[in-house]
Write an enzyme that holds these catalytic residues in place. Structure first.
Site, mmCIF file in Angstrom:
data_model
loop_
_atom_site.group_PDB
_atom_site.id
_atom_site.type_symbol
_atom_site.label_atom_id
_atom_site.label_comp_id
_atom_site.label_asym_id
_atom_site.label_seq_id
_atom_site.Cartn_x
_atom_site.Cartn_y
_atom_site.Cartn_z
ATOM 1 N N HIS A 319 0.815 -1.208 0.000
ATOM 2 C CA HIS A 319 0.000 0.000 0.000
ATOM 3 C C HIS A 319 0.851 1.261 0.000
ATOM 4 O O HIS A 319 0.380 2.323 -0.434
ATOM 5 C CB HIS A 319 -0.926 0.018 1.214
ATOM 6 C CG HIS A 319 -2.098 -0.906 1.095
ATOM 7 N ND1 HIS A 319 -2.012 -2.263 1.346
ATOM 8 C CD2 HIS A 319 -3.385 -0.685 0.729
ATOM 9 C CE1 HIS A 319 -3.194 -2.820 1.149
ATOM 10 N NE2 HIS A 319 -4.041 -1.894 0.771
ATOM 11 N N GLY A 320 2.057 1.186 0.498
ATOM 12 C CA GLY A 320 2.898 2.367 0.507
ATOM 13 C C GLY A 320 4.243 2.099 1.137
ATOM 14 O O GLY A 320 4.362 1.269 2.044
#
Length: 486
Positions: A319-320
């Site tokens: 996600h990041g």
């Protein structure tokens, strides 16, 4: 060009109309051209990355069918496909983490700064390409048409934020392209209307409050942050499920069916069930292509728990490239491990207390506990940095200002009293729709059984509600979808 922009609403109708007019054998070519045009509208400089990943997936699939050492071919293909994702998304994170570790030992130096714009959809289409290669390695027939492979990777409704397609379902539809039917038009329109309602009416209204409170410089503490965290859970759900619902609707207008990505997740009775209902295409991807290859639950409890934690930690980093996302993923993995460890104890206590687990009260208690656990984890997802998340957690656990829930103070957080109450009404509508879905009641099916005039009125009413109730920027400026940044 985002889904909730005027440009997209002008782009989609001619693409759909052409699907009726062009011969079926040219439909895939038309959709591929439309998909590349859609992608070029974002950033033409990133098209070579998309083409590279497509070529790697296609070439690897072809070689796997004839290779003497298919495992080596697969490994090379996966590494090559993941290389752009690692370079664009994680290189700066890895360098910064290494520098921070070196600084602890007194080694300080300044390397070049890596600040590249992340190519649109790279996290999604890369996983889709890797999944295809693994499927071929496991026995699925390789795709022989480079055009169909290119469309499989670049299909514009899903390239921004998924859902992540599988070769068995999506490529099969491209091999036998069909003209859209009237049912496709009705289903597609209803899906898009509901998706836009989730995004511009609920998510964007909740975002005003959340963004105001989660900006730590504004000084909000305690129950402000608790309410903002709960509303962020609503915002994220409506934003992401709204995006994928619009994607499902747009694809359906084109005569293509994508997999449903959400199934009333906040009605789950455990965190494990939540992750079977939330972002289904990603959860099943990590299950099939990471958790099971690691050994799954086949090699004992200890190995199973390790595999669960690794899978969720990697999912968090997907996600990041931030430690806050890693912590979020690891926390959700711990939920699974602790839940499994405590299962015998829970069953024993229920048996001793002679409690009936089929009662509504017991089920609601499970839903509430799951909801609390998931919302707590959203703190790490939403916070700008891991350090900020720790500050927010400390403020939540030391909250002593519960009076703000009743004295009107919440109305000073970017939304007035009327808009805050309207938000609660819209959330109630969402809960009703999700409850129907959880019970297996298809509201679109109910609408489809009505006469044509009723169907027209429903569509017109939905469009009017979005226009009148939605939150828009100056000049109807569209806000971006949260998951497009991943």
């Amino acid at each position: 060009m985002v889904f909730n922009s005027a440009e997209f609403l002008l782009f989609l109708p001619p693409v759909v109309l052409a699907c009726y007019l062009v011969p079926r054998r040219l439909k895939n070519l038309w959709l591929l051209l439309a998909s590349y045009f859609f992608y070029l509208c974002w950033n033409p400089a990133h098209l070579p990355v998309l083409l590279f990943v497509t070529a790697v997936a296609y070439g690897t699939g072809c070689l796997l069918g004839v290779a003497r050492h298919p495992r080596g071919v697969l490994a090379a293909g996966v590494v090559l496909a993941l290389a752009p994702l690692v370079g664009f998304k994680y290189l700066a994170f890895l360098v910064d983490s290494a520098l921070a570790a070196a600084a602890r030992f007194g080694v300080v130096f300044a390397p070049p700064v890596f600040d590249w714009l992340l190519p649109l959809g790279i996290s999604f289409y890369t996983l889709q390409a890797v999944g295809y290669m693994v499927d071929v390695y496991r026995g699925e027939p390789p795709e022989k048409s480079p055009l169909r492979m290119a469309l499989f990777v670049a299909f514009f409704p899903q390239i921004v934020s998924g859902p992540i397609g599988r070769s068995k379902s999506l490529l099969a539809q491209f091999r036998l392209p069909q003209k859209p039917r009237f049912d496709d038009l009705r289903e597609g329109a209803l899906l898009m209307i509901w998706g836009y309602f989730l995004k511009v009416v609920i998510a964007d209204r909740a975002a005003i409050f959340v963004d105001t409170v989660y900006c730590l410089d504004n000084g909000f503490e305690g129950w402000y942050l608790i309410v903002a965290t709960v509303l962020f859970g609503v915002q994220l759900y409506c934003d992401f499920s709204g995006c994928t619902t619009v994607a499902l609707g747009a694809a359906r207008l084109l005569g293509v069916e994508l997999i449903d990505n959400f199934n009333a997740p906040y009605l789950s009775r455990s965190t494990a069930e939540f992750w079977r209902r939330w972002h289904i295409s990603l959860s099943t991807w990590f299950r099939d292509y990471l958790y099971i290859p690691l050994g799954g639950n086949r090699k004992g409890k200890l190995r199973k728990y390790g595999n669960v934690l690794i899978t969720f930690a990697v999912s968090g980093l997907w996600h990041g490239a931030q430690w806050s996302f890693f912590a979020w993923g690891l926390l959700n993995g711990l939920y699974q491990v602790v839940g499994d460890l405590l299962r015998p104890l829970r069953r024993g206590l229920l048996r001793v207390a002679a409690l009936d687990t089929d009662t509504l009260g017991h089920k609601l208690a499970q839903v509430l506990l799951t909801w609390v656990c998931i919302n707590f984890s959203w703190v790490f997802f939403r916070a700008d940095r891991f350090a900020d998340a720790l500050v927010i957690v400390q403020s939540i656990f030391t909250a002593a200002n519960i009076q703000v829930l009743f004295d009107g103070s919440l109305y000073t957080c970017g939304v007035d009293a009327t808009n805050f109450r309207l938000l609660l009404v819209y959330i109630a509508v969402l809960c009703g729709a999700d409850l129907c879905k959880y019970k297996g009641i298809s509201l679109r099916g109910v609408i489809a059984r009505q006469n044509w005039l009723c169907q027209v009125l429903v569509v017109a009413g939905g469009v009017l509600a979005i226009l009148l109730l939605g939150v828009y920027g100056p000049g109807f400026e569209a806000s971006n979808f949260i998951y497009s940044q991943f």
